[in-house]
Design a protein around this motif. Structure first.
Motif, PDB file in Angstrom:
ATOM      1  N   VAL A  62      -8.411   0.922  -4.986  1.00  0.00           N
ATOM      2  CA  VAL A  62      -8.168   2.337  -4.712  1.00  0.00           C
ATOM      3  C   VAL A  62      -9.287   2.848  -3.820  1.00  0.00           C
ATOM      4  O   VAL A  62     -10.469   2.770  -4.188  1.00  0.00           O
ATOM      5  CB  VAL A  62      -8.124   3.160  -6.019  1.00  0.00           C
ATOM      6  CG1 VAL A  62      -7.968   4.646  -5.709  1.00  0.00           C
ATOM      7  CG2 VAL A  62      -6.977   2.682  -6.907  1.00  0.00           C
ATOM      8  N   ALA A 113      -1.741   5.285  -6.709  1.00  0.00           N
ATOM      9  CA  ALA A 113      -2.355   6.332  -5.890  1.00  0.00           C
ATOM     10  C   ALA A 113      -2.175   7.702  -6.528  1.00  0.00           C
ATOM     11  O   ALA A 113      -3.110   8.508  -6.582  1.00  0.00           O
ATOM     12  CB  ALA A 113      -1.759   6.314  -4.482  1.00  0.00           C
ATOM     13  N   CYS A 124       0.817  -1.209   0.000  1.00  0.00           N
ATOM     14  CA  CYS A 124       0.000   0.000   0.000  1.00  0.00           C
ATOM     15  C   CYS A 124       0.852   1.261   0.000  1.00  0.00           C
ATOM     16  O   CYS A 124       1.983   1.275   0.491  1.00  0.00           O
ATOM     17  CB  CYS A 124      -0.893   0.052   1.241  1.00  0.00           C
ATOM     18  SG  CYS A 124      -1.980  -1.348   1.469  1.00  0.00           S
ATOM     19  N   ALA A 134      -4.007   3.452  -2.060  1.00  0.00           N
ATOM     20  CA  ALA A 134      -3.999   2.417  -3.097  1.00  0.00           C
ATOM     21  C   ALA A 134      -3.286   1.173  -2.582  1.00  0.00           C
ATOM     22  O   ALA A 134      -2.343   1.253  -1.790  1.00  0.00           O
ATOM     23  CB  ALA A 134      -3.306   2.930  -4.358  1.00  0.00           C
ATOM     24  N   THR A 167      -9.353  -0.507   3.323  1.00  0.00           N
ATOM     25  CA  THR A 167      -8.527  -1.331   2.439  1.00  0.00           C
ATOM     26  C   THR A 167      -8.430  -2.759   2.958  1.00  0.00           C
ATOM     27  O   THR A 167      -8.579  -3.729   2.202  1.00  0.00           O
ATOM     28  CB  THR A 167      -7.122  -0.703   2.306  1.00  0.00           C
ATOM     29  OG1 THR A 167      -7.240   0.579   1.677  1.00  0.00           O
ATOM     30  CG2 THR A 167      -6.205  -1.587   1.488  1.00  0.00           C
TER      31      THR A 167
END
Length: 345
Positions: free
Chosen positions: A106, A306, A30, A51, A241
């Motif tokens: 995302v 990202a 990430c 992301a 996430t």
């Protein structure tokens, strides 16, 4: 000195997993783009993008190598700011996003809406690390109503948000002459007059109680660690996430670019909060390991994703980014303002 020798300082924070991870465990990498600390009202970065990718090191290295061929990038990292300036950027971005379909996620956080959730989750309810996530979904309609009515109210909305930030920012403040709660309620009253007939948003504003708000601020001043950092959107973004990749059936080990916000104490509390949905089972967050993006091509891929997502001119409804996106952490998809003009040259 580290700067003269090229040595790197030890990684700070993180939550190393236990000695033995049992069951299904997924390792993801990430990174974020748009992180601005407690400066949540910076118009240059209205959105934070978190992301993540589900790639092996070799897969990520091959992807970065393919992108670098034909472009003059840094030998250490490929950055979206450089990437999107290239003449061939549109074609390369389409290829990059297509290559990640089914292997990436995302998560978008509109910072103004994040502040609306903080008003509801921390000032009207008992603060917890579930705040700002789907685990506090029963409070999402109230935050949505406040955000929509506020945006329609004009300048008083910006004044109200600034008062929220001032009141919840506890560092580097002269507490002997702190009237932030009074200024917050003055801004609340001004906004309330403009909300008018919106009964749902009006109910949220009317429910704010000076004694209750002052109590929460006093707990923040006292260093009460049970309250999540009030101006830190990265933790709920990380939670979403993990919940996405876990899908309720596996644990997730996160490899993350270094972030000072991700301290061990905060991550342990987040880990416990994420386990609340299934008290009998382990937390979906197996652990979080810090790394330097220069050392891990998976984090480089997440960083590039990202940055590309944050700098794209709008969120295209049918574009190549859409399959990778979470539902925006805002009241509706059109409310998330990802713009191309967000980073200085």
């Amino acid at each position: 000195m580290a700067g003269s020798t090229g040595a790197r300082l030890p990684m700070q924070g993180g939550l190393p997993p236990g000695a033995a991870l049992t069951g299904a465990v997924l390792e993801i990498a990430c990174d974020e783009s748009g992180f601005s600390g407690t400066n949540l009202l910076d118009p240059a970065t209205p959105v934070i993008v978190h992301a993540s990718v589900d790639l092996s090191r070799d897969e990520a290295a091959d992807l970065i190598r393919t992108l670098r061929s034909g472009f003059r990038f840094s030998p250490d990292e490929v950055k979206s700011r450089q990437f999107l300036r290239r003449r061939e950027a549109a074609e390369a971005v389409d290829w990059f996003l297509s290559a990640l379909r089914g292997r990436a996620y995302v998560h978008l956080v509109d910072k103004e809406f994040f502040l609306a959730t903080r008003v509801v989750d921390l000032l009207l309810a008992e603060p917890s690390y579930e705040a700002g996530t789907r685990l506090a979904g029963d409070r999402r309609p109230a935050a949505t109503a406040l955000h929509r009515a506020g945006r329609a109210a004009g300048p008083d909305w910006a004044v109200f948000l600034a008062a929220v930030v001032e009141m919840l920012r506890t560092k580097r403040r002269d507490r002997a002459d702190d009237r932030s709660v009074e200024r917050f309620f003055a801004a609340r009253d001004a906004l309330r007059r403009h909300v008018g007939d919106d009964t749902r948003a009006g109910a949220v504003l009317d429910a704010l109680d000076p004694a209750r708000v002052a109590e929460v601020r006093a707990r923040l001043y006292a260093g009460d660690r049970t309250i999540p950092p009030p101006l830190e959107p990265l933790l709920p973004a990380l939670a979403e996430t993990v919940l996405h990749w876990s899908a309720g059936r596996r644990r997730v080990l996160v490899i993350h670019d270094e972030q000072s916000a991700l301290t061990e104490d905060r991550l342990r509390r987040l880990q416990a909060a994420l386990a609340a949905g299934d008290p009998a089972g382990p937390s979906p967050l197996a652990g979080l390991v810090m790394t330097d993006s220069r050392d891990d091509p998976r984090v480089q891929a997440a960083d590039l994703l990202a940055g590309v997502a944050r700098r794209m001119p709008g969120i295209p409804g049918d574009g190549p980014l859409r399959p990778l996106l979470s539902p925006p952490a805002g009241p509706d998809p059109d409310a998330v303002g990802v713009t191309a003009e967000q980073e200085p040259a």
